[in-house]
Design a protein around this motif. Structure first.
Motif, PDB file in Angstrom:
ATOM      1  N   LYS A   1      -6.262 -14.206   3.597  1.00 26.87           N
ATOM      2  CA  LYS A   1      -6.647 -13.954   2.205  1.00 26.87           C
ATOM      3  C   LYS A   1      -6.529 -12.452   1.946  1.00 26.87           C
ATOM      4  CE  LYS A   1      -7.954 -17.646  -0.074  1.00 26.87           C
ATOM      5  NZ  LYS A   1      -6.744 -17.883  -0.865  1.00 26.87           N
ATOM      6  N   LEU A   2      -6.120 -12.109   0.749  1.00 28.14           N
ATOM      7  CA  LEU A   2      -5.980 -10.696   0.420  1.00 28.14           C
ATOM      8  C   LEU A   2      -7.333 -10.103   0.026  1.00 28.14           C
ATOM      9  CD1 LEU A   2      -2.672 -11.037  -1.552  1.00 28.14           C
ATOM     10  CD2 LEU A   2      -2.981  -9.844   0.606  1.00 28.14           C
ATOM     11  N   PRO A   3      -7.542  -8.821   0.324  1.00 27.12           N
ATOM     12  CA  PRO A   3      -8.818  -8.200  -0.041  1.00 27.12           C
ATOM     13  C   PRO A   3      -8.974  -8.146  -1.557  1.00 27.12           C
ATOM     14  CG  PRO A   3      -7.236  -6.552   0.724  1.00 27.12           C
ATOM     15  CD  PRO A   3      -6.619  -7.885   0.968  1.00 27.12           C
ATOM     16  N   PRO A   4     -10.214  -8.211  -2.039  1.00 26.80           N
ATOM     17  CA  PRO A   4     -10.413  -8.117  -3.490  1.00 26.80           C
ATOM     18  C   PRO A   4      -9.923  -6.748  -3.995  1.00 26.80           C
ATOM     19  CG  PRO A   4     -12.521  -8.064  -2.310  1.00 26.80           C
ATOM     20  CD  PRO A   4     -11.464  -8.361  -1.298  1.00 26.80           C
ATOM     21  N   GLY A   5      -9.338  -6.773  -5.179  1.00 26.95           N
ATOM     22  CA  GLY A   5      -8.867  -5.510  -5.751  1.00 26.95           C
ATOM     23  C   GLY A   5      -7.476  -5.115  -5.302  1.00 26.95           C
ATOM     24  N   PHE A   6      -6.878  -5.901  -4.380  1.00 22.79           N
ATOM     25  CA  PHE A   6      -5.524  -5.625  -3.915  1.00 22.79           C
ATOM     26  C   PHE A   6      -4.554  -5.645  -5.104  1.00 22.79           C
ATOM     27  CE2 PHE A   6      -1.500  -7.326  -1.992  1.00 22.79           C
ATOM     28  CZ  PHE A   6      -1.226  -6.249  -1.162  1.00 22.79           C
ATOM     29  N   GLN A   7      -3.680  -4.648  -5.163  1.00 15.24           N
ATOM     30  CA  GLN A   7      -2.689  -4.524  -6.232  1.00 15.24           C
ATOM     31  C   GLN A   7      -3.289  -4.304  -7.626  1.00 15.24           C
ATOM     32  OE1 GLN A   7      -0.202  -8.040  -5.753  1.00 15.24           O
ATOM     33  NE2 GLN A   7       1.288  -6.889  -4.542  1.00 15.24           N
ATOM     34  N   SER A   8      -4.518  -3.835  -7.683  1.00 15.49           N
ATOM     35  CA  SER A   8      -5.070  -3.482  -8.998  1.00 15.49           C
ATOM     36  C   SER A   8      -4.672  -2.041  -9.319  1.00 15.49           C
ATOM     37  CB  SER A   8      -6.599  -3.593  -8.972  1.00 15.49           C
ATOM     38  OG  SER A   8      -7.131  -2.645  -8.074  1.00 15.49           O
ATOM     39  N   ALA A   9      -4.845  -1.659 -10.564  1.00 17.82           N
ATOM     40  CA  ALA A   9      -4.540  -0.286 -10.973  1.00 17.82           C
ATOM     41  C   ALA A   9      -5.328   0.706 -10.110  1.00 17.82           C
ATOM     42  CB  ALA A   9      -4.878  -0.101 -12.449  1.00 17.82           C
TER      43      ALA A   9
ATOM     44  N   TYR B   1       9.393  11.492 -19.478  1.00 17.20           N
ATOM     45  CA  TYR B   1       9.271  10.028 -19.513  1.00 17.20           C
ATOM     46  C   TYR B   1       7.884   9.661 -18.998  1.00 17.20           C
ATOM     47  CZ  TYR B   1       9.898   5.200 -17.792  1.00 17.20           C
ATOM     48  OH  TYR B   1       9.737   3.865 -17.504  1.00 17.20           O
ATOM     49  N   VAL B   2       7.086   9.032 -19.861  1.00 15.08           N
ATOM     50  CA  VAL B   2       5.760   8.554 -19.464  1.00 15.08           C
ATOM     51  C   VAL B   2       5.813   7.037 -19.385  1.00 15.08           C
ATOM     52  CG1 VAL B   2       3.311   8.467 -20.025  1.00 15.08           C
ATOM     53  CG2 VAL B   2       4.654  10.494 -20.645  1.00 15.08           C
ATOM     54  N   SER B   3       5.480   6.526 -18.209  1.00 13.25           N
ATOM     55  CA  SER B   3       5.476   5.080 -18.019  1.00 13.25           C
ATOM     56  C   SER B   3       4.025   4.609 -17.995  1.00 13.25           C
ATOM     57  CB  SER B   3       6.185   4.781 -16.689  1.00 13.25           C
ATOM     58  OG  SER B   3       6.002   3.440 -16.347  1.00 13.25           O
ATOM     59  N   VAL B   4       3.716   3.585 -18.790  1.00 13.65           N
ATOM     60  CA  VAL B   4       2.358   3.042 -18.811  1.00 13.65           C
ATOM     61  C   VAL B   4       2.410   1.625 -18.268  1.00 13.65           C
ATOM     62  CG1 VAL B   4       0.306   2.585 -20.189  1.00 13.65           C
ATOM     63  CG2 VAL B   4       1.878   4.418 -20.889  1.00 13.65           C
ATOM     64  N   LEU B   5       1.711   1.396 -17.158  1.00 19.61           N
ATOM     65  CA  LEU B   5       1.735   0.079 -16.527  1.00 19.61           C
ATOM     66  C   LEU B   5       0.563  -0.744 -17.039  1.00 19.61           C
ATOM     67  CD1 LEU B   5       2.508   1.234 -12.853  1.00 19.61           C
ATOM     68  CD2 LEU B   5       4.050   1.030 -14.817  1.00 19.61           C
ATOM     69  N   THR B   6       0.898  -1.860 -17.693  1.00 17.73           N
ATOM     70  CA  THR B   6      -0.160  -2.717 -18.217  1.00 17.73           C
ATOM     71  C   THR B   6      -0.149  -4.029 -17.442  1.00 17.73           C
ATOM     72  OG1 THR B   6       1.163  -3.822 -19.929  1.00 17.73           O
ATOM     73  CG2 THR B   6       0.234  -1.668 -20.490  1.00 17.73           C
ATOM     74  N   ASN B   7      -1.147  -4.829 -17.674  1.00 19.55           N
ATOM     75  CA  ASN B   7      -1.335  -6.049 -16.894  1.00 19.55           C
ATOM     76  C   ASN B   7      -0.359  -7.154 -17.286  1.00 19.55           C
ATOM     77  OD1 ASN B   7      -2.671  -7.742 -15.045  1.00 19.55           O
ATOM     78  ND2 ASN B   7      -3.865  -8.647 -16.685  1.00 19.55           N
ATOM     79  N   PRO B   8       0.433  -7.707 -16.404  1.00 15.34           N
ATOM     80  CA  PRO B   8       0.730  -7.250 -15.044  1.00 15.34           C
ATOM     81  C   PRO B   8       2.094  -6.572 -15.009  1.00 15.34           C
ATOM     82  CG  PRO B   8       1.363  -9.548 -15.304  1.00 15.34           C
ATOM     83  CD  PRO B   8       0.981  -9.047 -16.672  1.00 15.34           C
ATOM     84  N   THR B   9       2.289  -5.593 -14.149  1.00 19.17           N
ATOM     85  CA  THR B   9       3.612  -4.986 -13.970  1.00 19.17           C
ATOM     86  C   THR B   9       4.028  -5.205 -12.518  1.00 19.17           C
ATOM     87  OG1 THR B   9       3.177  -3.332 -15.669  1.00 19.17           O
ATOM     88  CG2 THR B   9       4.991  -2.871 -14.157  1.00 19.17           C
TER      89      THR B   9
ATOM     90  N   GLU C   1       0.830  -1.214   0.000  1.00 14.89           N
ATOM     91  CA  GLU C   1       0.000   0.000   0.000  1.00 14.89           C
ATOM     92  C   GLU C   1       0.864   1.264   0.000  1.00 14.89           C
ATOM     93  OE1 GLU C   1      -3.965  -1.582   2.393  1.00 14.89           O
ATOM     94  OE2 GLU C   1      -2.378  -0.546   3.500  1.00 14.89           O
ATOM     95  N   ARG C   2       2.012   1.164   0.674  1.00 15.95           N
ATOM     96  CA  ARG C   2       2.867   2.342   0.760  1.00 15.95           C
ATOM     97  C   ARG C   2       3.947   2.355  -0.326  1.00 15.95           C
ATOM     98  NH1 ARG C   2       1.998   1.352   6.460  1.00 15.95           N
ATOM     99  NH2 ARG C   2       4.064   0.504   6.878  1.00 15.95           N
ATOM    100  N   GLY C   3       3.818   1.449  -1.295  1.00 15.52           N
ATOM    101  CA  GLY C   3       4.646   1.547  -2.497  1.00 15.52           C
ATOM    102  C   GLY C   3       6.039   0.957  -2.384  1.00 15.52           C
ATOM    103  N   GLN C   4       6.114  -0.316  -2.009  1.00 11.97           N
ATOM    104  CA  GLN C   4       7.414  -0.975  -1.898  1.00 11.97           C
ATOM    105  C   GLN C   4       8.196  -0.918  -3.219  1.00 11.97           C
ATOM    106  OE1 GLN C   4       9.566  -1.700   0.481  1.00 11.97           O
ATOM    107  NE2 GLN C   4       8.671  -3.520   1.387  1.00 11.97           N
ATOM    108  N   GLY C   5       7.505  -1.206  -4.318  1.00  9.95           N
ATOM    109  CA  GLY C   5       8.181  -1.185  -5.622  1.00  9.95           C
ATOM    110  C   GLY C   5       8.650   0.214  -5.977  1.00  9.95           C
TER     111      GLY C   5
ATOM    112  N   ALA D   1      -5.225  -3.442 -14.347  1.00  9.58           N
ATOM    113  CA  ALA D   1      -3.893  -4.050 -14.428  1.00  9.58           C
ATOM    114  C   ALA D   1      -3.408  -4.439 -13.036  1.00  9.58           C
ATOM    115  CB  ALA D   1      -2.910  -3.071 -15.064  1.00  9.58           C
ATOM    116  N   LEU D   2      -2.747  -5.589 -12.932  1.00  8.38           N
ATOM    117  CA  LEU D   2      -2.129  -5.998 -11.672  1.00  8.38           C
ATOM    118  C   LEU D   2      -0.810  -5.241 -11.531  1.00  8.38           C
ATOM    119  CD1 LEU D   2      -2.020  -8.098  -9.238  1.00  8.38           C
ATOM    120  CD2 LEU D   2      -0.534  -9.415 -10.734  1.00  8.38           C
ATOM    121  N   ILE D   3      -0.672  -4.505 -10.429  1.00  7.73           N
ATOM    122  CA  ILE D   3       0.531  -3.700 -10.205  1.00  7.73           C
ATOM    123  C   ILE D   3       0.988  -3.923  -8.768  1.00  7.73           C
ATOM    124  CG2 ILE D   3       1.451  -1.343 -10.096  1.00  7.73           C
ATOM    125  CD1 ILE D   3      -0.856  -0.641 -12.156  1.00  7.73           C
TER     126      ILE D   3
END
Lengths: 351, 288
Positions: free
Chosen positions: B244-252, B198-206, A171-175, B227-229
């Motif tokens: 278990k991780l909450p739904p939507g965890f690490q989504s864009a 520099y524009v970075s575009v994160l697509t599924n998955p980065t 959540e706090r942006g490790q990456g 995208a999974l990020i």
């Protein structure tokens, strides 16, 4: 109870126990056994050499993770004349898994940062087993920027299994913070000496592991992935970590061969935890040598050299470029089916 | 292909259709099934919608060529460094064979394609990672091509657009792949110092080592919806916290909410968004 004897040390430990028993016996009964004891001691010495001269990569990993392995704070107290610890990232909290401050190295002011493991369970809980959160890396970067401002060399001690793999860390942006640290440290206008003392675990190590000179303890390791993680991916079996340690080429001699580290620091016989003072002296000498050499280089040149150093890492071959097919596909305008790629839309999965 | 009547025989509860290949999500039949909602769409129609599900908005993975095709002005692409191919520097078991198989199957030489082109008339240096090549993992070649692209952009003062996707560093090249994180991030630092966009575009998955290097260093960071990020893999986190991780965890959407990216842009709006950003960064009074 933590097991302090590693498997491959068992024959040696048993022999040492027998010597101890003989000594007790000779004292109790007042019999002179000095000749027998001397013979056994000689044998123990030979066995010790044999074991430690022929360590496998996996055995080195075990040594690097030994619960008695000196930690960053141990080395700091043994190496520096003075150390003033500084805390906090000025944004969220003070992360105990990263320590840092200002120290004097034989009269030279330096900034010290490092990952910090606990020495027992209680300490490990406070230190999160030495696995930093983003705020820890931010604290390290803050101190390094401070070093740059006051023209102090940076000494960075690395001993970390990896950046903390938790929900809040994400959540706090490790990456994000690891990327930011690497970017900023790569252009820090003061000299940086990195010492990999134990575990050099992937991005979590690299976040404070970029420098002008990399020193690595003989039994430390540095790897893109833990042997367990590698085994789990490669053979779907994390217990084959021993084999994974072989194929990953993660030992200090491997790092030297691959051009990643400059110097491998020899450990006292039986590894660093058997002679902390001896180990600290070796590190101190190497630090003084490195810093005296690097301090003479103007900061701009240091940064150029550091870039060149990172820039040349990597091995690849160069083939005759022949990809008209690809260029054509890529220029297909908005048509994604026509542009599926040279393999056509049936490109197969590969992992 | 089983006969129609056989589909309802035996214990099998669900009819399996295989309209998309699992990893690449490339439609390879007349009909395509959405990975997320299961919606069946006529493939032509899905392609017309840039491989975005009409029903749920799921963004299918694109190949590097597809991405270039829908992003750059037609005919503007010139590829760089296409001849760089991976060696097997630490003689990792099975790696050489895997590389060969992957090259055959994908027709790609490596996991990133770099080059230059124009977007809405504005020149850009562009990099596109292709997940079908060993999970778009970063080894020596990916690191080198990305670093060279940043260096070229720094010299020529041309903005960089990088479409990221990756499973992380390429384990099969050991510590050399880890160090590509440092190499690419250091090259980003120089681009940044030169004042080039520099524009970075994160697509599924980065994820992992690529997220923890150049993917996170854009002046502006965009993500595609859903995208999974994330840095650490979800299974590893679950094992650590034993929950278990909450739904939507690490989504864009999750990383946007946590302040890690600037915006989420749908695929159909990506080109015009990039063109606007390039226009707003156009150098009007170039010194020297």
């Amino acid at each position: 109870m933590i097991n302090l004897t590693l498997d491959f040390e068992k024959p040696l430990v048993e022999l040492e126990k027998r010597i101890e028993e003989l000594r007790d016996f000779s004292r109790e009964k007042d019999i002179d056994l000095s000749e027998e004891i001397a013979t056994l001691e000689k044998k123990a010495e030979m066995l010790r050499r044999e074991i430690f001269d022929n360590l496998t990569p996996w055995q080195r990993v075990q040594i690097a993770r030994h619960p008695r392995r000196p930690t960053t704070l141990d080395y700091i107290s043994l190496i520096f004349d003075e150390f003033i610890e500084l805390h906090g990232d000025r944004a969220f909290r003070d992360d105990g898994a990263i320590v840092g401050g200002i120290a004097s190295l034989g009269g030279r002011p330096v900034t010290v940062v490092g990952t910090q493991k606990g020495r027992d369970t209680k300490e490990n809980l406070a230190r999160n087993f030495g696995m930093p959160h983003p705020e820890g890396y931010r604290k390290a970067l803050r101190l390094m920027k401070q070093a740059e401002k006051f023209h102090r060399p940076v000494v960075s001690f690395v001993d970390v299994v990896g950046a903390y793999p938790g929900v809040e860390a994400e959540e706090r942006g490790q990456g994000q913070i690891i990327a930011r640290n690497i970017e900023e440290i790569s252009r820090l206008a003061t000299c940086i000496v990195v010492v990999i003392t134990g575990e050099g675990g992937s991005g979590g190590a690299l976040a404070i592991g970029v420098g002008d000179r990399l020193l690595m303890l003989e039994n430390a390791y540095f790897s893109v992935i833990s042997p367990e993680g590698c085994a789990a991916i490669l053979w779907k079996d994390g217990s084959r970590a021993q084999e994974a340690a072989d194929v990953l080429k993660l030992t200090a001699p491997d790092m030297k061969r691959l051009g990643i580290v400059d110097e491998v620091l020899p450990e006292p016989l039986g590894a660093a935890h058997k002679d902390r003072e001896g180990m600290a002296r070796i590190i101190k000498d190497a630090l003084i040598r490195s810093i005296d050499e690097l301090s003479g280089i103007p900061p701009r040149r240091l940064v150029e050299r550091r870039y060149a150093r990172l820039r040349r890492i990597g091995e690849f071959t160069v083939r005759e470029a022949a990809q008209e097919e690809f260029a054509e596909a890529a220029s297909a305008g908005g048509d994604v089916l026509r542009a599926a790629g040279p393999a056509g839309p049936k490109g197969e999965a590969n992992r | 292909m089983p006969a129609f009547k056989d589909l309802f025989k035996g214990k099998q509860k669900y009819v399996t259709v295989k309209p998309t290949s699992i990893q690449t999500e490339q439609p390879d039949g007349l009909w395509s099934k959405c990975t997320r909602c299961g919606q069946l769409t006529y493939t032509r129609e899905l392609a017309h919608n840039l491989l975005v599900c009409h029903k749920c908005g799921f963004h299918f993975k694109l190949s590097a060529a597809q991405r270039l095709a829908i992003t750059l002005d037609e005919g503007s692409f010139v590829e760089f460094d296409s001849g760089l191919v991976s060696a097997d520097p630490i003689e990792f078991p099975g790696y050489a064979a895997k590389l060969e198989r992957t090259r055959q199957a994908t027709g790609l030489e490596e996991a990133v394609v770099t080059g230059q082109g124009t977007i809405g008339g504005y020149p850009v240096m562009i990099g596109v990672m292709d997940f079908s090549f060993i999970g778009a993992s970063m080894g020596s070649v990916v690191g080198e091509k990305v670093a060279r692209l940043f260096e070229r952009a720094t010299r020529q003062r041309v903005p960089v657009v990088m479409f990221c996707a990756s499973g992380g560093a390429r384990m099969q090249e050991g510590v050399l792949s880890l160090m590509q994180m440092a190499k690419t991030s250091a090259a980003c630092a120089r681009l940044s110092e030169a004042g080039v966009l520099y524009v970075s575009v994160l697509t599924n998955p980065t994820t992992a080592g690529v997220l923890a290097s150049f993917a996170s260093l854009g002046d502006i960071i965009i993500a595609e919806p859903g995208a999974l990020i994330g840095f650490t893999g979800q299974r590893v986190i679950e094992e650590t916290i034993r929950q278990k991780l909450p739904p939507g965890f690490q989504s864009a959407e999750f990383v946007l909410e946590h302040g890690m990216i600037d915006m989420i842009v749908e695929r159909r709006d990506m080109k015009k968004t990039l063109a606007s950003l390039l226009a707003l960064h156009e150098r009007r009074h170039e010194a020297g």
